[in-house]
Design a protein around this motif. Structure first.
Motif, PDB file in Angstrom:
ATOM      1  N   ALA A 112       0.840  -1.209   0.000  1.00  0.00           N
ATOM      2  CA  ALA A 112       0.000   0.000   0.000  1.00  0.00           C
ATOM      3  C   ALA A 112       0.871   1.254   0.000  1.00  0.00           C
ATOM      4  CB  ALA A 112      -0.926  -0.016   1.221  1.00  0.00           C
ATOM      5  N   ALA A 113       1.899   1.271   0.836  1.00  0.00           N
ATOM      6  CA  ALA A 113       2.800   2.432   0.873  1.00  0.00           C
ATOM      7  C   ALA A 113       3.509   2.601  -0.466  1.00  0.00           C
ATOM      8  CB  ALA A 113       3.821   2.264   1.996  1.00  0.00           C
ATOM      9  N   PRO A 246       7.515   2.059   4.181  1.00  0.00           N
ATOM     10  CA  PRO A 246       6.672   3.125   4.738  1.00  0.00           C
ATOM     11  C   PRO A 246       7.481   4.206   5.447  1.00  0.00           C
ATOM     12  CG  PRO A 246       5.865   0.954   5.409  1.00  0.00           C
ATOM     13  CD  PRO A 246       7.145   0.725   4.670  1.00  0.00           C
ATOM     14  N   ARG A 247       8.608   3.853   6.055  1.00  0.00           N
ATOM     15  CA  ARG A 247       9.343   4.861   6.837  1.00  0.00           C
ATOM     16  C   ARG A 247      10.531   5.447   6.086  1.00  0.00           C
ATOM     17  NH1 ARG A 247       8.526   1.418  10.737  1.00  0.00           N
ATOM     18  NH2 ARG A 247      10.671   0.673  10.820  1.00  0.00           N
ATOM     19  N   ALA A 264      20.252   6.462   1.301  1.00  0.00           N
ATOM     20  CA  ALA A 264      21.002   7.474   2.028  1.00  0.00           C
ATOM     21  C   ALA A 264      20.011   8.148   2.957  1.00  0.00           C
ATOM     22  CB  ALA A 264      21.582   8.517   1.082  1.00  0.00           C
ATOM     23  N   SER A 265      20.504   8.598   4.091  1.00  0.00           N
ATOM     24  CA  SER A 265      19.624   9.377   4.966  1.00  0.00           C
ATOM     25  C   SER A 265      19.415  10.768   4.363  1.00  0.00           C
ATOM     26  CB  SER A 265      20.241   9.496   6.356  1.00  0.00           C
ATOM     27  OG  SER A 265      21.499  10.125   6.267  1.00  0.00           O
ATOM     28  N   GLN A 266      18.382  11.453   4.804  1.00  0.00           N
ATOM     29  CA  GLN A 266      18.151  12.852   4.401  1.00  0.00           C
ATOM     30  C   GLN A 266      17.694  13.602   5.648  1.00  0.00           C
ATOM     31  OE1 GLN A 266      16.249  13.650   0.610  1.00  0.00           O
ATOM     32  NE2 GLN A 266      15.130  15.352   1.505  1.00  0.00           N
ATOM     33  N   GLU A 282      19.536   1.374  10.274  1.00  0.00           N
ATOM     34  CA  GLU A 282      18.366   1.407   9.375  1.00  0.00           C
ATOM     35  C   GLU A 282      18.754   1.055   7.945  1.00  0.00           C
ATOM     36  OE1 GLU A 282      15.504   4.644  11.633  1.00  0.00           O
ATOM     37  OE2 GLU A 282      16.360   5.166   9.686  1.00  0.00           O
ATOM     38  N   LEU A 283      19.835   1.680   7.457  1.00  0.00           N
ATOM     39  CA  LEU A 283      20.239   1.417   6.068  1.00  0.00           C
ATOM     40  C   LEU A 283      20.613  -0.048   5.886  1.00  0.00           C
ATOM     41  CD1 LEU A 283      22.480   4.518   5.169  1.00  0.00           C
ATOM     42  CD2 LEU A 283      20.108   4.108   4.494  1.00  0.00           C
TER      43      LEU A 283
END
Ligand SMILES: Cc1cc2nc3c(=O)[nH]c(=O)nc-3n(C[C@H](O)[C@H](O)[C@H](O)COP(=O)(O)OP(=O)(O)OC[C@H]3O[C@@H](n4cnc5c(N)ncnc54)[C@H](O)[C@@H]3O)c2cc1C
Length: 363
Positions: A112-113, A246-247, A264-266, A282-283
């Motif tokens: 869905a996301a 989703p995140r 990559a983070s932002q 997380e990555l």
């Protein structure tokens, strides 16, 4: 103008992506070019300082970036991909460039996301650029390593480039350019610039491509991005992939010689300190969920840098008499640079008709 007919003296503030591309193009067009940068050397130091270009993954994703970028960015990106193919082939060392598309991926529970993201991309994309859903058989055929993924879509025209190889190639290939490292430009005006601790130096045209370092002349801010560089020789991935989660958005970009970049983070921060545990976890967790084969990969680098962003997140060029500024390439610098540079040099009449370099570049 001085020297030969049509030849100009050019001062470039910034030896990042734009600075090197400009130096390479302008030197090949016969101009006399000097480049200034506070970095101690041409090679990257991976300490969070210096050019964002060295920290980039080198995804050339005009369609996937439509999730957060304008259709104008996508159009420039499509032109740039064709230009990069030519540029990479002309550089010393022939840095890796590949256009085999990229994949959007989603785990079963995240459909869905993922559909919401795909809908945004669909609405913004031009006809013919839509994401093509792949069934399991087709996915296994083109990327056997991704056999466990529930949902996949192919973005056929997307590409990737070896950022470090191109940065080195532009530097080595820009014959006759004067490189002034350890030289921070403190002030810039039309036709002149001043290196900190030195007097003013005059040029026919000065380029301000200092990225985040152009403040306060340009209202630019840095947006932190972190990456994980892996060595995983047994993991075969032919093209970049993005996980629609989703995140967070996490991409994995394969490089030659068994290397992979996870990014990559932002983060709205100008913090240049080392990569946080949270981002690294997380990555790597997201990448491992896509490719469990990464368990034995070796972490060769954790890197971070600041993306130069203007308030509207769009690239801006300002072509004046004797002073040209380009900034705001944000998260799409590699995607945009060749087409932007082409347009600026054409507007400034610095690549006149009959220049062989211009003729060899697709429009
Ligand atoms: C983690 C991360 C991942 C990325 N991934 C991608 C990607 O996959 N695809 C993509 O298209 N883009 C990506 N980007 C974005 C891309 O790297 C940037 O948009 C691009 O590097 C901007 O180019 P630039 O030349 O404007 O700035 P930079 O490359 O940052 O170069 C600016 C230069 O100016 C110099 N400078 C600063 N102050 C001064 C001064 N006072 N005097 C002289 N010189 C100065 C700096 O030392 C630097 O060398 C990523 C960026 C990051 C951080």
């Amino acid at each position: 103008m001085d020297g030969g007919e049509g030849m100009a003296s050019i001062g470039i503030a910034g030896a990042g992506l734009l600075g090197r591309l400009l130096a390479w193009r302008l030197s090949r067009a016969g101009h006399r070019v000097t480049v200034f940068d506070p970095a101690a050397q041409a090679a990257p130091t991976f300490d969070g300082q210096g050019a964002a270009a060295f920290s980039a993954a080198g995804m050339l994703s005009p369609v996937a970036e439509l999730e957060s970028a304008s259709p104008g960015v996508a159009r420039l990106g499509l032109r740039s991909i064709a230009l990069w193919r030519e540029i990479a082939a002309a550089l010393p060392g022939s840095p890796f460039f590949a256009q085999q598309g990229s994949l959007l991926l989603a785990h079963g529970s995240d459909l869905a996301a993922a559909e919401r993201v795909l809908e945004r991309v669909r609405q913004a994309a031009e006809p013919g650029l839509a994401a093509q859903p792949l069934d399991q058989a087709r996915l296994r055929q083109i990327e056997p390593a991704l056999a466990g993924i529930a949902h996949a879509w192919l973005l056929a025209g997307e590409a990737q480039i070896d950022t470090l190889g191109v940065m080195a190639g532009l530097y080595e290939g820009a014959t006759g350019v004067g490189w002034r490292f350890g030289a921070a430009v403190a002030q810039i005006e039309a036709g002149r610039l001043q290196v900190r601790g030195e007097g003013w130096q005059g040029f026919d045209t000065v380029f301000d491509v200092r990225g985040v370092g152009a403040r306060p002349d340009v209202p630019v801010r840095g947006v932190r991005g972190e990456t994980v560089w892996l060595h995983a020789p047994g993991v075969e991935l032919a093209r970049p992939v993005r996980l629609l989660h989703p995140r967070h958005r996490v991409y994995i970009v394969p490089r030659p010689d068994g290397e992979l970049i996870i990014g990559a983070s932002q983060i709205e921060s100008e913090d240049r300190s080392p990569v946080s545990l949270k981002t690294a976890v997380e990555l790597m967790t997201a990448a491992h969920s896509v490719l469990p084969q990464l368990s034995e990969a070796r972490i060769i680098r954790l890197d971070r840098n600041l993306r130069p962003a203007l308030p509207d997140h769009e690239p801006h060029t300002d072509v004046g008499d004797g002073l040209i500024r380009i900034n705001g390439l944000f998260r799409h610098g590699w995607l945009l640079a060749p087409a932007l540079v082409d347009d600026v040099l054409a507007a400034a009449r610095l690549l006149g008709a009959g220049q062989p370099q211009r003729a060899s570049m697709p429009a």
